[in-house]
Scaffold this motif. Sequence first.
Motif, PDB file in Angstrom:
ATOM      1  N   SER A 180       0.828  -1.209   0.000  1.00 23.23           N
ATOM      2  CA  SER A 180       0.000   0.000   0.000  1.00 23.23           C
ATOM      3  C   SER A 180       0.862   1.259   0.000  1.00 23.23           C
ATOM      4  N   TRP A 181       2.028   1.204   0.677  1.00 23.89           N
ATOM      5  CA  TRP A 181       2.920   2.369   0.684  1.00 23.89           C
ATOM      6  C   TRP A 181       3.495   2.605  -0.713  1.00 23.89           C
ATOM      7  N   TRP A 182       3.875   1.520  -1.379  1.00 21.82           N
ATOM      8  CA  TRP A 182       4.355   1.671  -2.754  1.00 21.82           C
ATOM      9  C   TRP A 182       3.289   2.333  -3.629  1.00 21.82           C
ATOM     10  N   GLU A 183       2.068   1.863  -3.502  1.00 16.21           N
ATOM     11  CA  GLU A 183       0.982   2.382  -4.351  1.00 16.21           C
ATOM     12  C   GLU A 183       0.653   3.831  -4.019  1.00 16.21           C
ATOM     13  N   ARG A 184       0.630   4.145  -2.746  1.00 13.70           N
ATOM     14  CA  ARG A 184       0.149   5.450  -2.312  1.00 13.70           C
ATOM     15  C   ARG A 184       1.235   6.531  -2.291  1.00 13.70           C
TER      16      ARG A 184
END
Length: 392
Positions: A180-184
Amino acid sequence: MEIRNVRLDELEKSLELAQYAFQYMLNEEEKKEAQEKYIPERNWGLFEDEQLVAKLVIIPLEVYLHGRVFSMGGIGGVASWPEHRRSGWVSLLLRHALQVMNDSGQMLSFLHPFSVAFYRKFGWEMLSDFKKYIVTTDKFPPKEIVEGKVCRDVVDIATLDRIYQKYAIEYNGTLVRDESWWERSVLDDDGHTAVFYNASGEASGYLLYKIENKELLVDEFVYLTDEARVGLWTFLSNHDSMVTKIVFTNIPANDMLPYTLPDPRIGQEFVPYGMARIVNVKRLLEAFPFKPTEHEGHWKIQIKDRDAPWNEGIWSVNINGEGKSTVGLLNETANDGDEKLSCDISTFSAMLIGYMRPTELHRLGRLTGPVEMANMLDQIIAPQQTLFMDYF
C-alpha cells in the motif's frame, strides 16, 4: 483547550487547515478519497472552544537500523491557523504526540521539517543527507553492453520491493515499505520504472524516473550489483537524444558515482533530508545491536529530554560480548563517583541512528564527558550510512 482525535465528521475542517497551511487545493474527488481512507486514531487536533486550531498526524511505520526493523512514528501534516501561531499550541501537540508514540511502543519518530531549528527544540535531529547530481549529456559515461536486459514500466510491486528491501537493509533509517505504501506514496501515475534483469532473469536494480522539459529526473537509482548499475546507466544514456541532462536525487551521501565517470566535474549538492528522534531511550538501547566484542562493556550517560521526561536521567548500560545490553535508570541523588557522558536527546538520537559518530559529537562539544568513553562508543556502535528516501 483540548487535545483529542479529529473525528471523521471534522475531517472537512482539518482539510481546510491543511490546504491553507500547505497551499494546495483538493478537488471533490480527492476529498472523497481522503474521507474513504481517513483513520481518526492517527489524527490529532488541538481544539479551543470546539474549534480546530492546530493538527498533526502520526503514521505507524517501521525502519531499518543496522539490519533490524524498529517501530517508528512518522509525524506529518503539522499545521495551525496563522492567528493561533506562536501561542504554543503546536508545542503542546508535539509533546502529546511523543506521549502517544511512547504509549504505542514506537521507539523512533521521523518527520520532514518546515524548519530544522524549530524541531530541534523538541529533540528531533537531522536524519540523513542525500546527494543530488546533475549530469549533462556530455558527461554521460560510455554505453556498455552487459549481459541481461532492462524492462521499462514494470508495475510489479513485488519485484520492485524485493530489490528495494535488499538495498534498504544496508542503510540506517530506510523505510520498510509495504504494498500500500508503494501504491500510495512511491509510485507516480506520471512516472516510469525501469528494472534490470541479469542473464539468469533475476531482477537486481531499478529506476524511478520522469522526463520533463528535456530533463530526465531520477528519484530512485537502486542497484544490488555493479552489473545492474552499468545496465541501468546505459539505459539512461540512451535518452541522450531526448534530454539535455539527468538530475538524480535520493542518492546516498557516500555514493561514488563521480569516480566512475570519465569527467567527474558534474553538479553535486548535499541535501539534508528528514529529521529523527528517539521516543524511548530504554527500549531502543535494549533492542540496539551493538557490535560484539571480546569483553563486556559498561558506560553511563546522562540524557536531557524536556519533552519526553521518561528519557531524562542517568542511564547505566552494560553490554555483553554478543552486543546485547542491559539498561537501567540510576537514582540521580546517588553519586558513586563513576564518570559518565552527557548530552541532550537530539545528540543521542544522531549518534545511535548513525548520522554522527560519537567521537565527532565529542569533538563538537555536543557529547561531553571522558573522551575514552566516546572512543569506546565508536568501537561498539557500527558505522552505517543513513538514508531516507520517502516523504510523508
